[in-house]
Structure formats: structure tokens, C-alpha cells
Design a protein around this motif. Sequence first.
Motif, mmCIF file in Angstrom:
data_model
loop_
_atom_site.group_PDB
_atom_site.id
_atom_site.type_symbol
_atom_site.label_atom_id
_atom_site.label_comp_id
_atom_site.label_asym_id
_atom_site.label_seq_id
_atom_site.Cartn_x
_atom_site.Cartn_y
_atom_site.Cartn_z
ATOM 1 N N ILE A 81 0.730 -0.898 0.181
ATOM 2 C CA ILE A 81 0.013 0.134 -0.170
ATOM 3 C C ILE A 81 1.366 1.303 -0.079
ATOM 4 O O ILE A 81 0.779 2.354 -0.591
ATOM 5 C CB ILE A 81 -0.976 -0.173 0.991
ATOM 6 N N ASP A 85 0.270 3.345 -3.431
ATOM 7 C CA ASP A 85 -1.177 3.718 -3.345
ATOM 8 C C ASP A 85 -0.319 4.566 -2.024
ATOM 9 O O ASP A 85 0.797 5.309 -1.893
ATOM 10 C CB ASP A 85 -2.284 2.878 -2.438
ATOM 11 N N SER A 86 -1.027 4.686 -0.892
ATOM 12 C CA SER A 86 -0.144 5.721 -0.072
ATOM 13 C C SER A 86 -0.736 5.099 1.949
ATOM 14 O O SER A 86 -2.295 4.629 1.663
ATOM 15 C CB SER A 86 -0.393 7.155 0.514
ATOM 16 N N ILE A 87 -0.294 4.931 2.664
ATOM 17 C CA ILE A 87 -1.540 4.044 4.011
ATOM 18 C C ILE A 87 -2.038 5.319 4.343
ATOM 19 O O ILE A 87 -1.532 6.754 4.716
ATOM 20 C CB ILE A 87 -0.012 4.170 5.192
ATOM 21 N N LEU A 88 -3.519 5.288 4.310
ATOM 22 C CA LEU A 88 -5.071 6.158 5.041
ATOM 23 C C LEU A 88 -4.947 5.893 6.247
ATOM 24 O O LEU A 88 -5.010 4.283 6.672
ATOM 25 C CB LEU A 88 -5.801 6.103 3.848
ATOM 26 N N VAL A 89 -6.141 6.752 6.891
ATOM 27 C CA VAL A 89 -6.997 6.880 7.852
ATOM 28 C C VAL A 89 -7.575 5.554 7.963
ATOM 29 O O VAL A 89 -6.839 4.458 9.089
ATOM 30 C CB VAL A 89 -7.676 7.717 8.174
ATOM 31 N N ASP A 91 -6.590 2.532 7.206
ATOM 32 C CA ASP A 91 -5.998 1.887 6.391
ATOM 33 C C ASP A 91 -5.423 1.594 8.273
ATOM 34 O O ASP A 91 -5.099 0.846 8.966
ATOM 35 C CB ASP A 91 -4.282 2.116 5.852
#
Lengths: 430, 399
Positions: A81, A85-89, A91
Motif C-alpha cells: 500500500i 498507493d499511500s497508507i490512509l487513515v 488502513d
Amino acid sequence: MRCFLALTVLLAGLAGAAHGQAVPERSQGARVDFGYRRTPTLRVDPFRHVMIPHWGFVFSVGARGVNNVLNFRDIGALIKINDEDSILVGDVLDVLGLVPRGLGIGGAAEGEGGFYLGGPLAGGLAIGLSAKGRGYGAFELDDDAIALLRDGNGARQEFTLGDSRGAGIASMEFGVHAVLRIGPVYSADGPRITLGAGARQVRPVVYGRVRSTIENGGRIAVTGDSIIAKIELESFYTPIDEFEASTAFGDRGSGIVADFLVRVEWPTNGLALEAMVANLGSVTVERVERRIFQLDVATTLLDSVIQALEDAEFVIRDTIDLDLTLPRIVRFGASVWANRILQLDISATLPVGGDFPRPFAVDVGSTWRFVRTLPLRVGLVLGDNQGVGFSGGIAIEGRTIFLQIAGQSLGGLFKQASGVAGRFELGLFF
Amino acid sequence: MKYLRRITGGALTAAVALAAGTACEPGSITEARDQLKRGGLRTLELTVVVTQDSVVIADFLPEGVDTVIGGISGVPIDRQTFIVPAVASFLVPVEFGGNAIDFGDFEDAIRDATINVAQARLVLTNDSAQQVVLSNVIVGVVELNPDGSVPLDGGGAPVYDTTATGVPRSVAVADPGSTVLTVPGNGTDTVDLDAALVVDGLVDLVLDGRRAAVVITGSGSGGGFPVTFLVGTMDLVVLLDLTLPGAGVELSSNTVQDGAELDAADAEQVAERVTKATFTATVVNGTPFAVDIDLAFLDGDLGDADLFALPGAVVIPRITLSGASVDAAGRVTDPATTTVTIELSGTQLQPLLREQFTSRSRISLRASAGSGGRAVVRPGDIVRLDARVAITIQAGENQ
């Protein structure tokens, strides 16, 4: 305590089972040197090399890391991720959902690497010198500290930081260890006793620690009517810039720690019992920067909390010399020969204070010697905040060369593992 | 040794790869996220207080300008200074620019309402040793000509602004118990007058963006040579004793606020996870106004755009707050309590999660029933707001 009682019963059982069992004279068990019968562990063991029955060098490196939340599939998912992509809240919330209720988040890591020179002297005495780099680190985030974000405040509104803490140290060590073998006593088939003692000068290189300082972890109360947060954290660390300006071995302080070993073996029936303590003593770390983080809010305005959080920061209080206790290790072990080629081991590593939280752990191992000098090892690891783990290894115990490769998959097998340990040792003997 | 290198190298590589987790990466981002919620979803409810606070009328006015006269809250208008030549016939215009009048959030309400009470204080200073008497002094409001001159009728008198019924907005000024203003030599004369008629017109003109002035006319006794001049100051205070039209007055404003400062992907994911967000507010209204509130918001800084007309804006159903009970003079006797609940979906919440969002409020202010449209604001008139938000989120559950 229940674990300890269970271990005692198990040890007693092993001893009873081994009582009447003799190791056949021509079996592998009978021909393995006493030093190699002491099954190596992947944990800290200051006597591991001084038991080797030959003079020579040993290069060794080992590391171990474990946590109780993420397995390697999870870590792989997070890497995927993060990379693509990016690690999101969301996640992060998912990861918090993986934290086992009641246990909080815990993790520990240790690693060492260095050289050893030593071997047996006359009269059953063996001595060894070692120079190593070593690091310990451990943290515990109390379940109370993360329950708010994991569970919300529908069912409960009061939270604390509990016993949350973390610490880590990297150091250089210079040690001297000796073992003295006595026996057989009483008779030719009587027990052989090994006494070991040693000391290490520990020179800290980097140190850091953070902990909650308010009794019971302070208070965090979040309700529909108010928000109260009264917490205080204290951190200690050796500033990196100063470390970089100093030499690698630094004049960051030092300390002497001592290690002791008692081992009793009954060679004819293959039983051995052992007790070891390590890291007795303390180490002074000089010029440690102490910082304080305080959050004291009691408000009915969400904005006030947000502002307080934005304003709060670690503030330098002073610079001090700190006496710290390395992880004290108390380990009891036992081993028996189950048949001509199989040796069974069990050891329990107990938490005995120190500045680094270390939970109770049990290692159960088996050593298979289809060829005397090529032991194969498989075993289980219990406790240690990781559930059940598995270990395996192979070694070459030759007259001129010693090689050992071992690994552990902690908390599960391979991708399901939440920790890993590995060890590589290479010895060359004269 | 070759085999030894292979064995040890392979083992170390495997260990490092295992430790890094790279060997365990799922095939896709979706798989990766599914891995983290492998135990299914849990429902997480978080209830947090937003505010529990009291708001007074002064909070809606420009900072530091509120004043109290006779127990009624008021807003001063910037002091103006002028010179009065004490000649036989003088006409002194005192222009009030737009910057002189600032009612903050009450601007629209005061413009559309009738001001019932306003105070004007005239201070005239005489630096000469000779006493000056001003007679037939009239203070009125005029809309200035485009060139800034005072509109005059055929007789040279100012053309005053008038009320809706044609009454000129002007008042006569004299010392109490007298018909003239007397300014002693090397002294001052201070006169307070009820100037609601004048100030109501002035405020309407200025807030409508027109040029307006208070004009002072009269005759002075200092008409010899050299001419005696008086230095005057005029202080106006609008007291919040207003009569609102039956349909109420409408206030609209846009506010650009910081959001939760999540990036687009983060906000989208949170919006997907939020099952609902429920804002609950208990409002104890201690003001003589009943309020209807329409609220809309949208992601980004949209300036003064009418969000109600923009596609994609989140429009909150109208919120109605009861006005406090009042007496016949429009003074609060008992506050009114209203509980408001607003439920938003995750999608509706999304604009609040970004860097900034613009909210447009359309507030309809009506006088509480029973006072014939009159509302008097006193310093003790407060609105107590007790608001909380409960957010229900779905997140991964441990196995």
C-alpha cells in the motif's frame, strides 16, 4: 506463575523419563562433545561460545524481532500500500483492529554481532574473549492507550496510557567468560558440573526511552459532554548529532555486567539441567537528554483539544547521566536424549525486571543427529507475546570449522509469522 | 566454501526478505487492504463533544465595539470631528464613510430592521474667550450628491432623507431646558439626543453603499471678525432595540474554514468507512430572535458563491430555533430550548475532511412572538449551545 508451575512439572517429567534411560555407548549421543550437547538458543546467551571444545575464532551475528499485532502478510500488505498507493487513515484503523483486546501492542527486538576468541585450557577450564555490538529494544503500548481508537467510546469513556513504555539501546561490549567443568563426581557415571562466570564491559552508543510518568498512565476521558486528558511522558535519548560528533565507540559512559551459569549433566542417561543469569549490573549512559511531554486539558470545546495537541511537544528538561539496567535474563533449561539420535531441550526465559519489558518465554527444541557433526534442529517457541512460534536450524560441528544457521518463525509459520529470528555463526579452530 | 557461501547467502537473503515483508506482498492494493481487515469489519462509534459554550450577542459584533447604554447592548459608530463656524447661517456636513460603520454579523439585520433607539452625543469646544450661542440647530441625515455636496432645496435648506411615510430624518438640538446651544468662552457644551430617526437613515444609506452625511444647520452668534469657530465631535451609538419586519430579516454569509486536512484519497476512504455522523445540539436561546438556519457546504474555497445553487453542495435540512419568550417591549423573559439533530452520511461528510471547505449560512431572523416585531438585546441575553457529534465508522476487526 501458572506457566512457571507448568514448566516445573514438565521439567520434572523429563527428568523422570530420563532417569532410567542410558545413552548407548556407540550412539551419537554418547559421542557428542559436552560443549555441543548444550543446544544453542537464538536468545541472548553469553556462554554460547566458551562452551565450544576447541580453540579458535567464532564470528557470529544474530537478530530477533517480534510483535503481537502484524504478521508478515500484514507487513507485506502495508509495504504494498505504501509503495503503490499511500497508507490512509482507514488502513491505520484496520491495523488498530488487529491489536488483540486486552494485550495492547508489544514488540521487541534484539541483535548482536561480533567476534569471539577462546578455547579450553587445562583442567576443564575454558576461557573466551569477545567483542560485540549489541542492541536491545522493546516497547509496550498498553491496551488502555489504544482502546479509544480501536473500540471507540461507545462502551467506555475512560482511558489511560497504562504501563506504556519503550526503550532501546545499542552498545559495544567487550567480555571475558570462563567455564569450569568438574566431574564426574561421586562415580565414573556421576554428574558433570559446569560452572560459568563472566563479565562484559558495556559501552553505550545510542540510547532512548520513553514512558508514561503519571501514576496509572494518567487519564483520558472522552464523552459527549467533555474531553479530559492529563498525561505526561518522559523521554530520554542520546542526541544523534552529538553521537555523530563523537567517535563510534563514544565516551557515552560504560558499565560492567556479569553473567553466571550452572549446568549439571548426567552423561550416561543424557540428562542435563542448567540455570543461567545474565546482565547483572548496570550501565551508566552519560549526557542523556531528558524531555517531558505534558498534555493537561479539561474542556468542553473540541477546538481546545485540537489546539492543545498542536501546541504540545516534548520540552527539554535537562541532561543527565543515567544508570540503566540491561534486560536481566534468567533462564532455566533441561535436556534429555530420547533415543540414539534425538536430544530434547526445554528452556524457560523469565522476565526479571530491567528497563526493557520482556515477557515470559519457553523454547522447546529437538536436535536430530543422524550424523554426529551435522545436527538438525526443530522446535517450538511459546509465550514471548507472540503465541506459538517455530524454530529450525542446521549446524556443522567439525574439528576445524563450526557453522550454524538457525531461524525462527514467531507467532506462526512463514507468512503468518509476527516475528522472526535468525542466527549465523562461523567458527574456525586451530 | 562455494556451497557454504550459497547456503549462508541464501539464508541471509531469505531472512532479510522475510523481515522486510516484501516476500509477502499481496498481488494488488485491494488484496492488501483486504488483508488488513481479514477478520471482517467492526463498527466503531466515537462520540465527542464539539462545544458546550455560551454565546453572547457581543460575540457576533466586531471585537471591542459593543457597549451598553440603559441596559441595552449597543454598537458605536466611529467618532467624527467637524468645525462649526459660528456665523449667522451655517451648514456643516459630517460625512460617515462605510468604514465608520461596522455591525459585524448583525449588519444585514440592522439594515433591514428599524432602529428604535440611537444616541448621538455632540460636544462643541470653544477656544475663544467669547461665549457662542447657536440657535435653530437641526441635525439631519442627507444622501450626498455624487460630487459630495449636500442636496439643497430652493430655499437653500438641506434635503433630508425621509422615512417610508415621508417624515424627514432630522431632529432639533438644544441644551436641556433651552431652545439654543450655549458654548461658554474657553469651554465646551455637551448635548445628548435621541437620534434614532437620523441614525436609522444614516445606517441604511451607508450600508446600501451610498454617500451619506449628518448635516448640522443653524445660526451662530460669533459672526463678527474674526469668525469664531467651534470644534465639534459627534458620537453615535446604535442600540440593539430593533423592530424587525414581519417576514424577518435574512442574513447570508460564506465562511471558508479549515477541514480535517486529509488528502483526497484519505478523505474518500474515510467517507466510505463512515456509516453516519450525527450532530446533536441542544440550544438554549436567550435572545429575542427566532432563527431559521439553512446551511450548505462544499469542498474548497469558493468565495462568496451561493452554494445553495451549486451542484454537489451538501445542503442541511432547515434548522429552526425557537425564540425566547419576550414581553411587549421585546425584552427576554424566558429562554427557549430546542434540540437539533443532523445526520450526515460519509459522502456528505467528505467535504469537511479536506484542506478547506466553504460553508454558506442563510439565517432568517425573526422577532419572538408577542412583541409586535420588536426585539431588545441586553448583555445577559445568551445562547447556550451544547453540541456533540457521534461518528460511526467501520474498520477492520481482529480475527
